[in-house]
Design a protein around this motif. Structure first.
Motif, PDB file in Angstrom:
ATOM      1  N   GLU A 298       0.806  -1.184   0.017  1.00  0.00           N
ATOM      2  CA  GLU A 298       0.104   0.097   0.010  1.00  0.00           C
ATOM      3  C   GLU A 298       0.991   1.112   0.080  1.00  0.00           C
ATOM      4  OE1 GLU A 298       0.468  -1.604   4.337  1.00  0.00           O
ATOM      5  OE2 GLU A 298      -0.072  -2.496   2.249  1.00  0.00           O
ATOM      6  N   ASP A 299       2.150   1.160   0.366  1.00  0.00           N
ATOM      7  CA  ASP A 299       3.178   2.350   0.257  1.00  0.00           C
ATOM      8  C   ASP A 299       3.602   2.698  -1.082  1.00  0.00           C
ATOM      9  OD1 ASP A 299       2.752   2.864   3.063  1.00  0.00           O
ATOM     10  OD2 ASP A 299       4.461   1.372   3.412  1.00  0.00           O
ATOM     11  N   TRP A 300       3.326   1.787  -2.060  1.00  0.00           N
ATOM     12  CA  TRP A 300       3.664   1.978  -3.573  1.00  0.00           C
ATOM     13  C   TRP A 300       2.600   3.057  -4.180  1.00  0.00           C
ATOM     14  CZ3 TRP A 300       8.547   1.385  -5.566  1.00  0.00           C
ATOM     15  CH2 TRP A 300       9.138   0.282  -4.812  1.00  0.00           C
ATOM     16  N   ARG A 301       2.823   4.317  -4.662  1.00  0.00           N
ATOM     17  CA  ARG A 301       1.987   5.180  -5.246  1.00  0.00           C
ATOM     18  C   ARG A 301       2.200   5.438  -6.787  1.00  0.00           C
ATOM     19  NH1 ARG A 301       3.361   9.502  -0.496  1.00  0.00           N
ATOM     20  NH2 ARG A 301       3.369   8.095   1.264  1.00  0.00           N
ATOM     21  N   PRO A 302       1.267   5.662  -7.517  1.00  0.00           N
ATOM     22  CA  PRO A 302       1.754   5.928  -9.032  1.00  0.00           C
ATOM     23  C   PRO A 302       2.376   7.142  -9.379  1.00  0.00           C
ATOM     24  CG  PRO A 302      -0.655   6.515  -8.259  1.00  0.00           C
ATOM     25  CD  PRO A 302      -0.212   5.554  -7.037  1.00  0.00           C
ATOM     26  N   LEU A 303       3.367   7.045 -10.240  1.00  0.00           N
ATOM     27  CA  LEU A 303       4.316   8.069 -10.532  1.00  0.00           C
ATOM     28  C   LEU A 303       3.775   8.860 -11.879  1.00  0.00           C
ATOM     29  CD1 LEU A 303       6.594   9.764 -10.099  1.00  0.00           C
ATOM     30  CD2 LEU A 303       8.059   8.109 -11.459  1.00  0.00           C
ATOM     31  N   GLU A 304       3.181  10.081 -11.844  1.00  0.00           N
ATOM     32  CA  GLU A 304       2.553  10.572 -12.869  1.00  0.00           C
ATOM     33  C   GLU A 304       3.531  11.552 -13.361  1.00  0.00           C
ATOM     34  OE1 GLU A 304      -0.660  12.635 -11.388  1.00  0.00           O
ATOM     35  OE2 GLU A 304      -2.313  10.918 -11.974  1.00  0.00           O
ATOM     36  N   GLU A 318       5.841   3.243 -10.273  1.00  0.00           N
ATOM     37  CA  GLU A 318       5.441   3.546  -9.078  1.00  0.00           C
ATOM     38  C   GLU A 318       6.516   3.958  -8.233  1.00  0.00           C
ATOM     39  OE1 GLU A 318       1.588   0.602  -7.975  1.00  0.00           O
ATOM     40  OE2 GLU A 318       3.579  -0.297  -8.263  1.00  0.00           O
ATOM     41  N   TRP A 319       6.204   4.634  -7.108  1.00  0.00           N
ATOM     42  CA  TRP A 319       7.563   5.176  -6.275  1.00  0.00           C
ATOM     43  C   TRP A 319       7.081   4.984  -4.900  1.00  0.00           C
ATOM     44  CZ3 TRP A 319       7.351   8.911  -2.517  1.00  0.00           C
ATOM     45  CH2 TRP A 319       6.289   9.744  -2.550  1.00  0.00           C
ATOM     46  N   ALA A 320       8.247   4.718  -4.011  1.00  0.00           N
ATOM     47  CA  ALA A 320       8.035   4.581  -2.719  1.00  0.00           C
ATOM     48  C   ALA A 320       9.357   5.208  -1.843  1.00  0.00           C
ATOM     49  CB  ALA A 320       7.663   3.022  -2.166  1.00  0.00           C
ATOM     50  N   LEU A 341      14.673   7.127  -2.320  1.00  0.00           N
ATOM     51  CA  LEU A 341      13.342   6.698  -2.967  1.00  0.00           C
ATOM     52  C   LEU A 341      13.804   5.681  -4.090  1.00  0.00           C
ATOM     53  CD1 LEU A 341      12.641  10.491  -3.933  1.00  0.00           C
ATOM     54  CD2 LEU A 341      11.668   9.262  -1.848  1.00  0.00           C
ATOM     55  N   ALA A 342      12.455   4.689  -4.314  1.00  0.00           N
ATOM     56  CA  ALA A 342      12.843   3.676  -5.395  1.00  0.00           C
ATOM     57  C   ALA A 342      11.620   3.760  -6.563  1.00  0.00           C
ATOM     58  CB  ALA A 342      12.431   2.354  -4.558  1.00  0.00           C
ATOM     59  N   VAL A 343      11.886   3.653  -7.456  1.00  0.00           N
ATOM     60  CA  VAL A 343      11.147   3.700  -8.751  1.00  0.00           C
ATOM     61  C   VAL A 343      11.016   2.340  -9.438  1.00  0.00           C
ATOM     62  CG1 VAL A 343      10.029   4.625 -10.590  1.00  0.00           C
ATOM     63  CG2 VAL A 343      11.423   6.075  -9.032  1.00  0.00           C
ATOM     64  N   ARG A 344       9.822   1.881  -9.608  1.00  0.00           N
ATOM     65  CA  ARG A 344       9.637   0.435  -9.990  1.00  0.00           C
ATOM     66  C   ARG A 344       8.670   0.546 -11.220  1.00  0.00           C
ATOM     67  NH1 ARG A 344       5.848  -3.161  -5.822  1.00  0.00           N
ATOM     68  NH2 ARG A 344       3.739  -2.296  -6.334  1.00  0.00           N
ATOM     69  N   GLU A 345       8.914  -0.476 -12.157  1.00  0.00           N
ATOM     70  CA  GLU A 345       8.221  -0.308 -13.569  1.00  0.00           C
ATOM     71  C   GLU A 345       8.053  -1.765 -13.862  1.00  0.00           C
ATOM     72  OE1 GLU A 345       8.302   1.103 -18.142  1.00  0.00           O
ATOM     73  OE2 GLU A 345       9.921   1.989 -16.773  1.00  0.00           O
TER      74      GLU A 345
END
Length: 507
Positions: A298-304, A318-320, A341-345
């Motif tokens: 739930e801590d992963w949020r969409p990156l716009e 998504e980032w967290a 910060l982490a960005v996953r795709e």
């Protein structure tokens, strides 16, 4: 007799008509004089010998050559072959000089001066004066950065004075610095192999984003890693920032993930600017992956992606925030805090189960649950922005370093090195940087907002490479364009803007 298929012929003009193919190039000369660039070269240039022109003549000729589209020192012959341009250049050389100064310039030649532009041989001898023959040469397999010679330090000071003048004309209180390296492939005998396996040189450049100017660029051998001694380069660049700049921001890719650099910025060790806010790509180590794996779903949020109108668009990423404290960052409880910060795709195509462990991808990945992701890390000390805003701010640097290097190497002549001597090539690169900054200042200070960001080739087509006739009439020098040419009004308006700008300091 027919010369070709189409109904036209080429003939040589029988008289010296004063024609020029570079009617717009004098505008760049005027900018150099208004900015005090000529005076700065005169003060800090101490390379030229007794023959072949002084520092101002050679450096100015090489600057104008690159702005006009020349790719090599030998192209100075084409400038010399333009009678109208040479007429203007000779008149400009004597502008503001008294009789004694003009006479002193004339006695530099044993014979009567027959050229306006220095010859290619004289220019190559001049560039060779920047090379220190006693310096220990770099060797393959050993990263070495040669100390700049006196002449190279002089060119750096010239660039610093020009930056100060632009700051006076267009003040900025903050400086966002983007650092990036580039490769210049070269088959010179002393060129060393880069990480891609071919002989090259690898300059490291610092771009001042608010002004669009190259703040500092260090010419390096090809075997020097991009992340080598980046803190020292940053310190050199900070010393170039003119008065009026109060805040500094820094953006780097993973090449800048160095403990010494990060702590220097976060702990405020720079006396003038204090804490430098940064966003730098973080190495995706096994420890970082382990911390990412502990982030709750739930801590992963969409990156716009935010467009120019402020609207958000989905990116599929998504980032967290990651609770990750490496050893170097946790040495003191009173030390600065770092945000990771982490960005996953998600990978669009999953590999076959039998090949999943053997598959080597050119980017770090992580498997969370049954899904495999492309993973990117970022470290920052910015507390004034949300995590997604920091990521977007860091991504603004993407492509800009490559864009500046493309201009330096392709639009200008930085990609065609003139010599086998390291110092001569370093001087050529430094003059290329000056030409780039002169072009940017020409757009932003003389040509107006409609020209901001235009490629140099567009400026050449519309303004620099104009046909014209140079006429001397009643002690006045006239550069005439064809009747009704639309660029005439642009040139006249630009000269009025230059006339209203403050003059560069003569001392």
């Amino acid at each position: 007799m027919a010369q070709g298929l189409l109904p036209f012929q080429y003939q040589e003009e029988k008289t010296g008509s004063g024609m020029t193919a570079l009617a717009g190039l004098p505008l760049a000369m005027e900018l150099a004089h208004v900015a005090g660039l000529i005076d700065a070269i005169q003060r800090y240039g101490r390379v030229a010998g007794k023959q072949g022109g002084d520092d101002v003549q050679v450096v100015l000729a090489l600057l104008l050559l690159q702005l006009a589209g020349g790719e090599a020192v030998d192209d100075l012959r084409l400038l010399e072959a333009d009678p109208g341009f040479c007429t203007v250049l000779r008149r400009v050389e004597g502008h503001g000089l008294n009789r004694r100064q003009r006479r002193a310039r004339g006695v530099r030649w044993r014979k009567r001066r027959s050229r306006t532009v220095p010859s290619p041989a004289a220019a190559l001898r001049y560039l060779a004066g920047f090379h220190e023959a006693t310096a220990a040469p770099s060797q393959q397999g050993q990263a070495t950065i040669l100390a700049p010679t006196h002449g190279l330090r002089g060119l750096v000071r010239v660039n610093a004075e020009f930056l100060g003048w632009v700051q006076r004309c267009r003040p900025q209180t903050s400086a966002t610095l983007d650092m990036d390296a580039t490769l210049i492939e070269s088959h010179k005998r002393d060129a060393l192999c880069c990480y891609q396996g071919y002989p090259a040189y690898q300059p490291l450049t610092v771009l001042w984003r608010e002004q669009g100017l190259v703040l500092y660029s260090e010419f390096r051998d090809g075997n020097v890693p991009a992340g080598y001694q980046q803190l020292r380069v940053l310190q050199e660049a900070l010393g170039q920032l003119p008065l009026g700049v109060r805040e500094v921001y820094l953006r780097l890719d993973t090449a800048g993930y160095e403990q010494e650099l990060l702590r220097y910025c976060a702990e405020g060790k720079q006396a003038r600017f204090g804490v430098i806010r940064f966003a730098i790509g973080a190495d995706v180590t096994p420890a970082f992956k382990a911390a990412v794996a502990e982030v709750a779903a739930e801590d992963w949020r969409p990156l716009e992606r935010i467009d120019s109108e402020g609207k958000g668009h989905a990116t599929g990423q998504e980032w967290a925030e990651v609770c990750f404290v490496p050893n170097w960052a946790g040495r003191s409880l009173k030390g600065p805090s770092y945000r990771f910060l982490a960005v996953r795709e998600p990978l669009a195509q999953r590999p076959l189960p039998a090949l999943e462990e053997e598959l080597q991808l050119p980017f770090p990945t992580i498997t969370l649950g049954e899904q495999r992701y492309k993973l990117h890390g970022l470290v920052t000390n910015r507390e004034d922005l949300a995590g997604d805003a920091v990521i977007r701010w860091h991504r603004e640097r993407c492509g800009k370093g490559e864009e500046v290097h493309k201009v330096l190497k392709e639009d200008l002549a930085g990609g065609v090195l003139p010599s086998g001597l390291f110092g001569a090539n370093a001087a050529w690169w430094a003059i290329t940087v000056l030409a780039h900054n002169l072009h940017v200042a020409l757009e932003r200070l003389a040509l107006g907002p409609g020209w901001w960001g235009k490629r140099l080739k567009a400026v050449r087509f519309a303004l620099i490479g104009l046909p014209g006739r140079v006429v001397q009439h009643a002690r006045a020098l006239l550069v005439r364009l064809s009747q009704g040419h639309p660029s005439l009004t642009v040139l006249l308006a630009a000269r009025l803007r230059l006339l209203a700008l403050p003059r560069g300091s003569p001392a």
